[in-house]
Scaffold this motif. Structure first.
Motif, PDB file in Angstrom:
ATOM      1  N   TYR A   1       0.886  -1.185   0.046  1.00 25.41           N
ATOM      2  CA  TYR A   1      -0.095  -0.054   0.000  1.00 25.41           C
ATOM      3  C   TYR A   1       0.857   1.054   0.047  1.00 25.41           C
ATOM      4  O   TYR A   1       1.901   1.330   0.543  1.00 25.41           O
ATOM      5  CB  TYR A   1      -0.893   0.085   1.192  1.00 25.41           C
ATOM      6  N   LYS A   2       0.727   2.453  -0.774  1.00 24.00           N
ATOM      7  CA  LYS A   2       1.333   3.460  -0.700  1.00 24.00           C
ATOM      8  C   LYS A   2       1.185   4.216   0.727  1.00 24.00           C
ATOM      9  O   LYS A   2       2.263   4.931   1.238  1.00 24.00           O
ATOM     10  CB  LYS A   2       0.594   4.254  -1.864  1.00 24.00           C
ATOM     11  N   PHE A   3       0.115   3.966   1.427  1.00 23.87           N
ATOM     12  CA  PHE A   3       0.083   4.740   2.712  1.00 23.87           C
ATOM     13  C   PHE A   3      -0.940   3.850   3.715  1.00 23.87           C
ATOM     14  O   PHE A   3      -1.844   3.386   3.467  1.00 23.87           O
ATOM     15  CB  PHE A   3      -1.125   6.130   2.410  1.00 23.87           C
ATOM     16  N   ILE A   4      -0.182   3.676   4.746  1.00 23.70           N
ATOM     17  CA  ILE A   4      -0.641   2.859   5.886  1.00 23.70           C
ATOM     18  C   ILE A   4      -0.742   3.728   6.877  1.00 23.70           C
ATOM     19  O   ILE A   4       0.082   4.653   7.499  1.00 23.70           O
ATOM     20  CB  ILE A   4       0.410   1.910   6.288  1.00 23.70           C
ATOM     21  N   PHE A   5      -2.210   3.557   7.457  1.00 25.10           N
ATOM     22  CA  PHE A   5      -2.331   4.656   8.730  1.00 25.10           C
ATOM     23  C   PHE A   5      -2.781   3.670   9.819  1.00 25.10           C
ATOM     24  O   PHE A   5      -3.327   2.680   9.967  1.00 25.10           O
ATOM     25  CB  PHE A   5      -3.932   5.215   8.303  1.00 25.10           C
ATOM     26  N   LEU A   6      -1.961   4.102  10.909  1.00 24.12           N
ATOM     27  CA  LEU A   6      -2.014   3.219  12.157  1.00 24.12           C
ATOM     28  C   LEU A   6      -2.868   4.068  13.183  1.00 24.12           C
ATOM     29  O   LEU A   6      -2.442   5.280  13.595  1.00 24.12           O
ATOM     30  CB  LEU A   6      -0.735   3.286  12.894  1.00 24.12           C
ATOM     31  N   ALA A   7      -3.938   3.551  13.605  1.00 19.86           N
ATOM     32  CA  ALA A   7      -5.082   4.134  14.677  1.00 19.86           C
ATOM     33  C   ALA A   7      -4.851   3.322  15.774  1.00 19.86           C
ATOM     34  O   ALA A   7      -4.422   2.249  15.883  1.00 19.86           O
ATOM     35  CB  ALA A   7      -6.257   4.415  14.100  1.00 19.86           C
ATOM     36  N   GLU A   8      -5.482   3.859  17.020  1.00 25.52           N
ATOM     37  CA  GLU A   8      -5.520   3.296  18.163  1.00 25.52           C
ATOM     38  C   GLU A   8      -6.741   3.316  19.048  1.00 25.52           C
ATOM     39  O   GLU A   8      -7.626   4.039  18.791  1.00 25.52           O
ATOM     40  CB  GLU A   8      -4.592   3.754  19.256  1.00 25.52           C
ATOM     41  N   SER A   9      -7.196   2.392  19.817  1.00 28.51           N
ATOM     42  CA  SER A   9      -8.036   2.333  20.809  1.00 28.51           C
ATOM     43  C   SER A   9      -7.573   1.657  22.012  1.00 28.51           C
ATOM     44  O   SER A   9      -7.498   0.416  22.245  1.00 28.51           O
ATOM     45  CB  SER A   9      -9.289   1.648  20.139  1.00 28.51           C
ATOM     46  N   VAL A  10      -7.029   2.537  22.820  1.00 33.96           N
ATOM     47  CA  VAL A  10      -6.333   2.108  24.004  1.00 33.96           C
ATOM     48  C   VAL A  10      -6.940   3.084  25.175  1.00 33.96           C
ATOM     49  O   VAL A  10      -6.295   4.300  25.315  1.00 33.96           O
ATOM     50  CB  VAL A  10      -5.017   2.106  23.796  1.00 33.96           C
ATOM     51  N   PRO A  11      -7.768   2.791  25.921  1.00 33.67           N
ATOM     52  CA  PRO A  11      -8.216   3.840  26.957  1.00 33.67           C
ATOM     53  C   PRO A  11      -7.070   3.914  27.761  1.00 33.67           C
ATOM     54  O   PRO A  11      -6.379   2.935  28.101  1.00 33.67           O
ATOM     55  CB  PRO A  11      -9.385   2.885  27.470  1.00 33.67           C
ATOM     56  N   GLY A  12      -6.862   5.067  28.298  1.00 29.53           N
ATOM     57  CA  GLY A  12      -5.742   5.564  29.324  1.00 29.53           C
ATOM     58  C   GLY A  12      -4.406   5.618  28.558  1.00 29.53           C
ATOM     59  O   GLY A  12      -3.216   6.048  29.410  1.00 29.53           O
ATOM     60  N   GLY A  13      -4.593   5.745  27.254  1.00 27.21           N
ATOM     61  CA  GLY A  13      -3.268   5.811  26.550  1.00 27.21           C
ATOM     62  C   GLY A  13      -2.785   7.053  26.482  1.00 27.21           C
ATOM     63  O   GLY A  13      -1.378   7.170  26.290  1.00 27.21           O
ATOM     64  N   THR A  14      -3.327   8.092  26.811  1.00 27.71           N
ATOM     65  CA  THR A  14      -2.626   9.470  27.051  1.00 27.71           C
ATOM     66  C   THR A  14      -1.799   9.702  28.156  1.00 27.71           C
ATOM     67  O   THR A  14      -1.102  10.302  28.240  1.00 27.71           O
ATOM     68  CB  THR A  14      -3.855  10.659  26.754  1.00 27.71           C
ATOM     69  N   THR A  15      -2.434   8.780  29.296  1.00 26.35           N
ATOM     70  CA  THR A  15      -1.444   8.813  30.409  1.00 26.35           C
ATOM     71  C   THR A  15      -0.296   8.108  30.103  1.00 26.35           C
ATOM     72  O   THR A  15       0.780   8.471  30.728  1.00 26.35           O
ATOM     73  CB  THR A  15      -2.484   8.014  31.507  1.00 26.35           C
ATOM     74  N   THR A  16      -0.357   6.986  29.523  1.00 29.03           N
ATOM     75  CA  THR A  16       1.016   6.123  29.340  1.00 29.03           C
ATOM     76  C   THR A  16       2.024   6.879  28.321  1.00 29.03           C
ATOM     77  O   THR A  16       3.138   6.940  28.506  1.00 29.03           O
ATOM     78  CB  THR A  16       0.570   4.716  28.823  1.00 29.03           C
TER      79      THR A  16
ATOM     80  N   THR B   1      -2.500  13.097  20.796  1.00 27.75           N
ATOM     81  CA  THR B   1      -1.007  13.122  21.474  1.00 27.75           C
ATOM     82  C   THR B   1      -0.466  11.754  21.644  1.00 27.75           C
ATOM     83  O   THR B   1       0.781  11.584  21.675  1.00 27.75           O
ATOM     84  CB  THR B   1      -1.099  13.812  22.480  1.00 27.75           C
ATOM     85  N   GLN B   2      -1.227  10.629  21.702  1.00 24.35           N
ATOM     86  CA  GLN B   2      -0.690   9.306  21.739  1.00 24.35           C
ATOM     87  C   GLN B   2       0.183   9.073  20.569  1.00 24.35           C
ATOM     88  O   GLN B   2       1.298   8.654  20.612  1.00 24.35           O
ATOM     89  CB  GLN B   2      -1.917   8.538  21.925  1.00 24.35           C
ATOM     90  N   MET B   3      -0.637   9.228  19.308  1.00 26.86           N
ATOM     91  CA  MET B   3       0.151   8.654  18.071  1.00 26.86           C
ATOM     92  C   MET B   3       1.341   9.726  17.769  1.00 26.86           C
ATOM     93  O   MET B   3       2.429   9.300  17.456  1.00 26.86           O
ATOM     94  CB  MET B   3      -0.748   8.853  17.057  1.00 26.86           C
ATOM     95  N   ALA B   4       1.073  11.007  18.145  1.00 25.85           N
ATOM     96  CA  ALA B   4       2.314  11.859  17.873  1.00 25.85           C
ATOM     97  C   ALA B   4       3.509  11.574  18.900  1.00 25.85           C
ATOM     98  O   ALA B   4       4.639  11.557  18.449  1.00 25.85           O
ATOM     99  CB  ALA B   4       1.995  13.225  18.533  1.00 25.85           C
ATOM    100  N   THR B   5       3.152  11.040  20.206  1.00 33.56           N
ATOM    101  CA  THR B   5       4.188  10.235  20.754  1.00 33.56           C
ATOM    102  C   THR B   5       5.025   9.002  20.358  1.00 33.56           C
ATOM    103  O   THR B   5       6.141   9.157  20.144  1.00 33.56           O
ATOM    104  CB  THR B   5       3.580   9.799  22.255  1.00 33.56           C
ATOM    105  N   VAL B   6       4.148   8.514  19.384  1.00 36.10           N
ATOM    106  CA  VAL B   6       4.837   7.052  18.713  1.00 36.10           C
ATOM    107  C   VAL B   6       5.467   7.986  17.639  1.00 36.10           C
ATOM    108  O   VAL B   6       6.652   7.129  17.395  1.00 36.10           O
ATOM    109  CB  VAL B   6       3.736   6.312  18.408  1.00 36.10           C
ATOM    110  N   PHE B   7       4.862   8.501  16.803  1.00 36.58           N
ATOM    111  CA  PHE B   7       5.875   9.398  15.780  1.00 36.58           C
ATOM    112  C   PHE B   7       7.067   9.863  16.215  1.00 36.58           C
ATOM    113  O   PHE B   7       8.392   9.353  15.582  1.00 36.58           O
ATOM    114  CB  PHE B   7       5.071  10.420  15.388  1.00 36.58           C
ATOM    115  N   TYR B   8       7.141  10.668  17.247  1.00 36.39           N
ATOM    116  CA  TYR B   8       8.423  11.095  18.019  1.00 36.39           C
ATOM    117  C   TYR B   8       9.307   9.833  18.388  1.00 36.39           C
ATOM    118  O   TYR B   8      10.517  10.047  18.078  1.00 36.39           O
ATOM    119  CB  TYR B   8       8.044  11.934  19.322  1.00 36.39           C
TER     120      TYR B   8
END
Length: 336
Positions: free
Chosen positions: A146-161, A237-244
């Protein structure tokens, strides 16, 4: 106002066959701490949210439980938006186990990692390296398909981790929250206990293993091998953290964060600090949809990559009317 703003890589998104959306659904014991997460009718029920989100996104309904996926205030899960938008765009979707406590009743990739632990009491990811290996295995299978792969999340409490991991590497700014009034004091208290437990850690991987969740670990595994495809971290901010972390640990480029206007309004400083100019966001207005109007008032803000899902459907169709109409239809299907 433009519907999609930010980095103009979005001009390349023109064909649904080029796109794969992946939901990484999982749990962490952190979500059961009272006041941490609004992703469920009660702290204990937050553990079921990723299961139900997976079923909604894949099948358009809750299968495992006959429940209405909303908070006590009537605020619906963002997977309703993601489902409605993905139906319009027609993109391929994939569900991956990033710490389910129960199998969803839809096709998915199983890892049996189990829930992440409470990083203030113990090492959160006992199977960190295994989780990364699952991610790199999947990434190798998909890279270039695929040209573009999108990673999304469903993790309650993930902004705290995410906040705890960031704090452990020297970024103490507060992450976003699914609540209108963010429980910053609870998050800070949790993070302080977690950092006191371990003291200074030797590396970035150690921070994720001690304080993170399995969504982070699997994403970093995927990010370690994706070179031909463009990888989007779809979330706030969860996924921006993973990006970082991907940049720090894997050193890869050709990565972007795709989020919502709600997040940029709330946490633009942190988003720019983590992802610089590699941020895209979709502007939405749900004032005409009863339960979703709360999103415009500062609740939820992101989740299940709904900003990217909405943005993709708009970019492919050039019109928001059918997207809003279908989201409304999906939402109303849960009110019967």
């Amino acid at each position: 106002m433009e519907i999609v703003e930010g980095n103009n890589v979005y001009n390349k998104i023109t064909d649904r066959h080029d796109i794969l959306y992946i939901l990484l659904g999982g749990t962490t014991q952190v979500s059961t701490i009272p006041g941490i997460s609004a992703a469920g009718a009660s702290p204990e029920l937050t553990k079921l949210t990723p299961v139900l989100d997976s079923e909604i996104i894949s099948a358009g309904k809750c299968i495992s439980y006959d429940v209405v996926p909303m908070t006590e205030e009537g605020i619906p899960t963002p997977s309703i938006i993601t489902r409605g938008a993905n139906e319009i765009s027609g993109i391929n979707t994939l569900i991956m186990d990033a710490g389910f406590i129960q199998d969803p009743a839809v096709p998915f990739i199983k890892t049996s990692l189990g829930s992440a632990g409470d990083g203030s009491k113990e090492k959160a990811l006992q199977f960190y390296e295994r989780a990364k290996a699952y991610g790199s295995y999947l990434g190798n299978l998909l890279d270039g398909k695929y040209k573009f792969i999108f990673l999304a999340e469903s993790v309650p409490g993930g902004t705290t981790t995410a906040h705890t991991v960031l704090s452990s590497i020297g970024i103490g700014e507060m992450t976003s929250s699914s609540m209108k009034n963010s429980p910053d004091a609870i998050k800070e208290s949790f993070t302080a206990r977690a950092l006191e437990r371990t003291g200074k850690l030797p590396g970035y991987n150690d921070s994720v293993a001690e304080f993170g969740d399995y969504m982070m670990a699997i994403s970093l595994g995927i990010g370690s091998v994706i070179n031909k495809s463009t990888l989007f971290y779809a979330g706030g901010t969860q996924m921006a953290t993973v990006f970082y972390l991907d940049r720090l640990i894997n050193g890869n480029n050709n990565r972007y964060v795709f989020t919502t206007g709600y997040i940029m309004k709330d946490k633009e400083k942190l988003m720019r600090k983590l992802a610089g100019q590699s941020v895209l966001y979709a502007n939405m207005n749900f004032s005409g949809i009863t339960g979703l109007k709360y999103y415009d008032e500062g609740y939820v803000k992101e989740g299940t990559g709904f900003g990217a899902a909405f943005g993709i459907s708009y970019l492919l169709g050039g019109n928001t009317a059918p997207v809003y109409s279908n989201i409304k239809k999906v939402y109303r299907s849960f009110l019967k």
